[in-house]
Design a protein around this motif. Structure first.
Motif, PDB file in Angstrom:
ATOM      1  N   ASN A 197      42.659  23.565  48.216  1.00 24.67           N
ATOM      2  CA  ASN A 197      41.218  23.390  48.076  1.00 24.67           C
ATOM      3  C   ASN A 197      40.429  24.602  48.562  1.00 24.67           C
ATOM      4  O   ASN A 197      39.199  24.585  48.546  1.00 24.67           O
ATOM      5  N   SER A 198      41.127  25.647  48.994  1.00 23.52           N
ATOM      6  CA  SER A 198      40.468  26.872  49.437  1.00 23.52           C
ATOM      7  C   SER A 198      39.846  27.596  48.234  1.00 23.52           C
ATOM      8  O   SER A 198      40.156  27.293  47.083  1.00 23.52           O
ATOM      9  N   SER A 199      38.983  28.553  48.534  1.00 26.35           N
ATOM     10  CA  SER A 199      38.414  29.415  47.478  1.00 26.35           C
ATOM     11  C   SER A 199      39.005  30.803  47.645  1.00 26.35           C
ATOM     12  O   SER A 199      38.685  31.515  48.600  1.00 26.35           O
ATOM     13  N   ILE A 200      39.866  31.198  46.704  1.00 27.02           N
ATOM     14  CA  ILE A 200      40.585  32.467  46.818  1.00 27.02           C
ATOM     15  C   ILE A 200      40.575  33.196  45.474  1.00 27.02           C
ATOM     16  O   ILE A 200      40.050  32.690  44.482  1.00 27.02           O
ATOM     17  N   ARG A 201      41.193  34.364  45.456  1.00 26.57           N
ATOM     18  CA  ARG A 201      41.254  35.148  44.228  1.00 26.57           C
ATOM     19  C   ARG A 201      42.098  34.441  43.176  1.00 26.57           C
ATOM     20  O   ARG A 201      43.184  33.929  43.474  1.00 26.57           O
ATOM     21  N   PRO A 202      41.644  34.407  41.928  1.00 29.11           N
ATOM     22  CA  PRO A 202      42.421  33.747  40.870  1.00 29.11           C
ATOM     23  C   PRO A 202      43.817  34.314  40.698  1.00 29.11           C
ATOM     24  O   PRO A 202      44.772  33.565  40.460  1.00 29.11           O
ATOM     25  N   ASP A 203      43.965  35.644  40.836  1.00 25.52           N
ATOM     26  CA  ASP A 203      45.284  36.233  40.654  1.00 25.52           C
ATOM     27  C   ASP A 203      46.245  35.825  41.767  1.00 25.52           C
ATOM     28  O   ASP A 203      47.438  35.594  41.534  1.00 25.52           O
ATOM     29  N   THR A 252      32.758  39.993  41.916  1.00 25.87           N
ATOM     30  CA  THR A 252      32.515  41.354  41.429  1.00 25.87           C
ATOM     31  C   THR A 252      33.819  42.059  41.055  1.00 25.87           C
ATOM     32  O   THR A 252      33.868  42.798  40.072  1.00 25.87           O
ATOM     33  N   ALA A 253      34.882  41.801  41.826  1.00 26.14           N
ATOM     34  CA  ALA A 253      36.172  42.414  41.504  1.00 26.14           C
ATOM     35  C   ALA A 253      36.729  41.857  40.192  1.00 26.14           C
ATOM     36  O   ALA A 253      37.235  42.602  39.343  1.00 26.14           O
ATOM     37  N   ALA A 254      36.628  40.528  40.015  1.00 27.55           N
ATOM     38  CA  ALA A 254      37.141  39.914  38.796  1.00 27.55           C
ATOM     39  C   ALA A 254      36.320  40.330  37.571  1.00 27.55           C
ATOM     40  O   ALA A 254      36.864  40.520  36.482  1.00 27.55           O
TER      41      ALA A 254
END
Length: 292
Positions: free
Chosen positions: A94-100, A245-247
Motif C-alpha cells: 500500500n506504499s507509494s513508490i516508483r512504478p519501475d 517528474t522522473a516518470a
C-alpha cells in the motif's frame, strides 16, 4: 480467520490496521517505533518484534512504508518478507513508490512463490481512519481477486487498473492532480484575503460550484486556520512529485504545472517544513506575496 501482517504503522498504516481488526482479521503489526505497536495491541491486534516475526504465520502481508528503498528493505534480506513469509502468501504493497521498482519487486515476489499487488492509497489520514480510501491496484486478476476482500476493509473505491506497477503509475497521476489543486487553492485563498473577502463564505460558495473539490473541502479550512498539522507530509509529497517528474521525463511528456509545484514543495522541504501537511504550500505562497 485470515492472518494479516502489516509492516509500517504510521499516520496511514495504524488506522488501516485498526480497521482490519474491526473487520474481523487477526492482525499483527510491526513498526520501527514501539508506540504504534502498543496502540494496535490496545485496539485488539498483536505486536511483533521484527519483520520476520510479523510475517511468519501471515496469509496476507501488507507494507505501508514511506519510499521505494524502504519497501525494498522490508521485503528483501534475511529478515525480510520474501525470506520469512510462508509460501503462497499474498503481499499487498500500500506504499507509494516508483512504478519501475514496484514491477521489479513484483517479479521477485512471484519468483519466490508469493502473490503480489501494488495497491497505493489516496484519501489521507482521515480517509484511512474512516476506511474510505481510494485504492488503485496493479497485479494479476487472480491476485487482485484475493486482495479485494482485504482492501474492502480499508477502502471504499477499489479498482484494478492493470498489471504490476500500474497501481503506482495511477497513484503518481493522483499526486500530480492533488499537488496542483492544493497550490491553486493556496493562491485563491491568498487572493481572497488580499481583498478582505469573507473567506469562510467564499470557500462555501466555491465548494458548491465547478471549483469544488475534495482538496477544497479538506484543505481550505486548514489554510484559513494556518493549521498545518500533518495528514500527509510535504516530505512525502515531495518524494511523490519526484516520482511524477522522473516518470514523465522517461515517457517523454511535459508536466509544466506539476514541475512548477514540485519546485515549490522542494523549497518548503529544503527550508525545514517537510513535516507540515501538504496544505503548507499556502505558507510559501503567502510569503511570496509579502503577506504573513
Amino acid at each position: 480467520m485470515t492472518n494479516i501482517a502489516i509492516i509500517g504503522l504510521g499516520i496511514m498504516g495504524l488506522p488501516m490496521a485498526k480497521n482490519l481488526v474491526k473487520a474481523g482479521y487477526d492482525v499483527t503489526g510491526y513498526n520501527r517505533s514501539q508506540g504504534p505497536i502498543d496502540a494496535l495491541v490496545e485496539a485488539g491486534g498483536h505486536g511483533a518484534s521484527s519483520v520476520a516475526d510479523a510475517v511468519k504465520d501471515a496469509d496476507v502481508v501488507i507494507t505501508m512504508v514511506p519510499d521505494s528503498p524502504d519497501v525494498a528493505g522490508v521485503v528483501r534480506g534475511e529478515d525480510g518478507v520474501f525470506a520469512n513469509a510462508k509460501a503462497g502468501a499474498l503481499w499487498i504493497d500500500n506504499s507509494s513508490i516508483r512504478p519501475d521498482v514496484a514491477k521489479e519487486l513484483a517479479e521477485e515476489a512471484v519468483a519466490a512463490g508469493f502473490g503480489v499487488v501494488d495497491a497505493p492509497v489516496s484519501g489521507g489520514e482521515q480517509g484511512a481512519i474512516d476506511a474510505v480510501l481510494s485504492i488503485m491496484v496493479g497485479g494479476s486478476p487472480d491476485d487482485f481477486a484475493k486482495a479485494e476482500p482485504v482492501l474492502n476493509a480499508i477502502g471504499k473505491t477499489i479498482v484494478h487498473v492493470g498489471p504490476a506497477g500500474a497501481g503506482q503509475t495511477v497513484k503518481a497521476a493522483n499526486q500530480l492532480i492533488v499537488a496542483v489543486n492544493i497550490q491553486a487553492l493556496a493562491e485563491a485563498v491568498v487572493f481572497l484575503e488580499a481583498y478582505g473577502v469573507d473567506t469562510d463564505a467564499a470557500l462555501k460558495v466555491l465548494g458548491g460550484g465547478l471549483a469544488g473539490s475534495k482538496v477544497l473541502d479538506q484543505k481550505g479550512q486548514k489554510m484559513l486556520n494556518r493549521d498545518f498539522a500533518p495528514g500527509f507530509r510535504l516530505a512525502l509529497h515531495n518524494k511523490d512529485l519526484g516520482i511524477v517528474t522522473a516518470a514523465a521525463r522517461q515517457a517523454g511528456i511535459s508536466v509544466p504545472l506539476g514541475s512548477a509545484v514540485a519546485q515549490l514543495v522542494t523549497s518548503l522541504v529544503a527550508r525545514g517544513d517537510g513535516g507540515l501537511d501538504h496544505s503548507g504550500l499556502f505558507k510559501l505562497t503567502n510569503e511570496l506575496s509579502g503577506r504573513d
